[in-house]
Design a protein around this motif. Structure first.
Motif, PDB file in Angstrom:
ATOM      1  N   ASP A   1       0.323  -1.648   0.016  1.00 54.41           N
ATOM      2  CA  ASP A   1      -0.244  -0.156   0.144  1.00 54.41           C
ATOM      3  C   ASP A   1       1.043   1.371  -0.086  1.00 54.41           C
ATOM      4  O   ASP A   1       0.519   2.283  -1.041  1.00 54.41           O
TER       5      ASP A   1
ATOM      6  N   PHE B   1     -11.171  -0.659  -1.373  1.00 59.50           N
ATOM      7  CA  PHE B   1     -11.028   0.818  -0.991  1.00 59.50           C
ATOM      8  C   PHE B   1     -11.017   1.949  -1.138  1.00 59.50           C
ATOM      9  O   PHE B   1     -11.818   3.337  -0.928  1.00 59.50           O
TER      10      PHE B   1
ATOM     11  N   ILE C   1      -7.926   3.448   8.240  1.00 58.00           N
ATOM     12  CA  ILE C   1      -8.093   3.558   7.013  1.00 58.00           C
ATOM     13  C   ILE C   1      -8.754   4.787   5.859  1.00 58.00           C
ATOM     14  O   ILE C   1      -8.546   5.489   6.866  1.00 58.00           O
TER      15      ILE C   1
ATOM     16  N   ILE D   1      -5.270   2.591   1.325  1.00 59.18           N
ATOM     17  CA  ILE D   1      -6.220   2.009   2.385  1.00 59.18           C
ATOM     18  C   ILE D   1      -6.090   2.843   3.906  1.00 59.18           C
ATOM     19  O   ILE D   1      -5.914   3.018   4.639  1.00 59.18           O
ATOM     20  N   PHE D   2      -4.513   2.564   3.914  1.00 63.47           N
ATOM     21  CA  PHE D   2      -4.280   2.953   5.465  1.00 63.47           C
ATOM     22  C   PHE D   2      -4.040   4.359   5.344  1.00 63.47           C
ATOM     23  O   PHE D   2      -3.154   4.791   3.767  1.00 63.47           O
ATOM     24  N   SER D   3      -4.621   5.322   6.320  1.00 61.56           N
ATOM     25  CA  SER D   3      -4.142   6.554   6.103  1.00 61.56           C
ATOM     26  C   SER D   3      -2.879   7.333   7.583  1.00 61.56           C
ATOM     27  O   SER D   3      -2.038   7.960   7.611  1.00 61.56           O
TER      28      SER D   3
END
Length: 283
Positions: A103, A177, A199, A223-225
């Motif tokens: 990601d 996502f 996320i 996807i991931f913040s």
């Protein structure tokens, strides 16, 4: 977990297509039930442009897929990459680490680079020319950008040493996502804020589609913040202040013309400083 891993090792192309179509269908329905904005546009006509670019992405990725598989096979055979160098661990931990690193390298880093290099921005800007952001916007990518994204995915696979199953799990999650955080849906604000700590939530990503800097150059995550918070590219903006589009290409009619959109990367570069910044009421 073993059965899921095994399934994704040999996931049929038809099943991957089903994930794409199912995601669009689900969030399309939710956009009618819990819309964030009452967008005034013909939803089917708008989707047609974005679905065209979805198909070009598939056409680009399909013949190149063997390169991704060869890259993965090489890393496994030569014991190369982060996952190959780590000690033995539970399968779920290995999958989580692999997906997180992919990601970062294949999505966040690729996205950040596209905003920083003029040539690549010329291709990526097509994604930002959508004045009616909804779940179909997730797939609005110029074929040239699809090639760039594929190169970064291969690069990420090489660095991570990702097995095929983890690549497929990552790509499935990435599709879902992306459709989720582009969807024109309204979540309870507290829930959206809570999600954005882990996320990329819909409200978080909508800031990225605001029409001018510095918001355009923020919230690159898919996807991931974590990556935006870690590298200082996380910004907030109230939903009421968001205006979709990009300041260098204002004309919504032109931005709905596939032929004109395909030509944008080959036109002379327009920097934000060269364009008169209009207020949202003028757009």
């Amino acid at each position: 977990m073993e059965s899921i891993y095994t399934y994704f090792e040999t996931i049929p192309p038809a099943h991957r297509s089903l994930i794409l179509v199912s995601g669009i269908a689900l969030f399309w329905i939710l956009e009618y039930i819990i819309p964030l904005f009452q967008l005034k546009y013909k939803k089917i006509k708008h989707a047609g442009v974005n679905i065209f670019f979805t198909l070009t992405t598939i056409l680009v990725n399909f013949p190149l897929a063997f390169l991704l598989l060869k890259t993965s096979d090489w890393t496994i055979a030569n014991n190369f990459g982060v996952l190959q160098w780590l000690p033995t661990m539970p399968l779920w931990v290995k999958i989580l680490i692999g997906v997180m690193l992919l990601d970062f390298l294949a999505a966040w880093l690729a996205h950040w680079v596209e905003h920083k290099i003029k040539l690549l921005w010329g291709f990526h800007i097509i994604h930002h020319t959508d004045h009616q952001v909804d779940t179909t916007t997730a797939n609005r990518h110029h074929p040239g950008e699809s090639v760039v994204r594929f190169v970064f995915t291969c690069f990420g696979t090489f660095i991570v040493g990702a097995p095929v199953a983890i690549i497929m799990i990552y790509q499935a999650l990435s599709v879902i996502f992306s459709q989720f955080n582009h969807a024109n849906i309204s979540l309870p604000k507290k829930l959206d804020n809570a999600l954005s700590w882990v996320i990329v939530s819909p409200d978080m990503h909508k800031v990225h589609h605001h029409y001018k800097l510095p918001y355009t150059d923020s919230n690159y995550g898919n996807i991931f913040s974590l990556w935006d918070r870690l590298f200082g590219t996380f910004l907030k903006l109230s939903n009421e202040d968001i205006v979709y589009g990009v300041d260098t290409y204002f004309n919504e009619k032109e931005n709905s013309n596939i032929g004109l959109l395909m030509k944008i990367p080959f036109k002379s570069y327009k920097s934000p400083e060269e364009v008169e910044i209009k207020s949202p009421s003028q757009l």
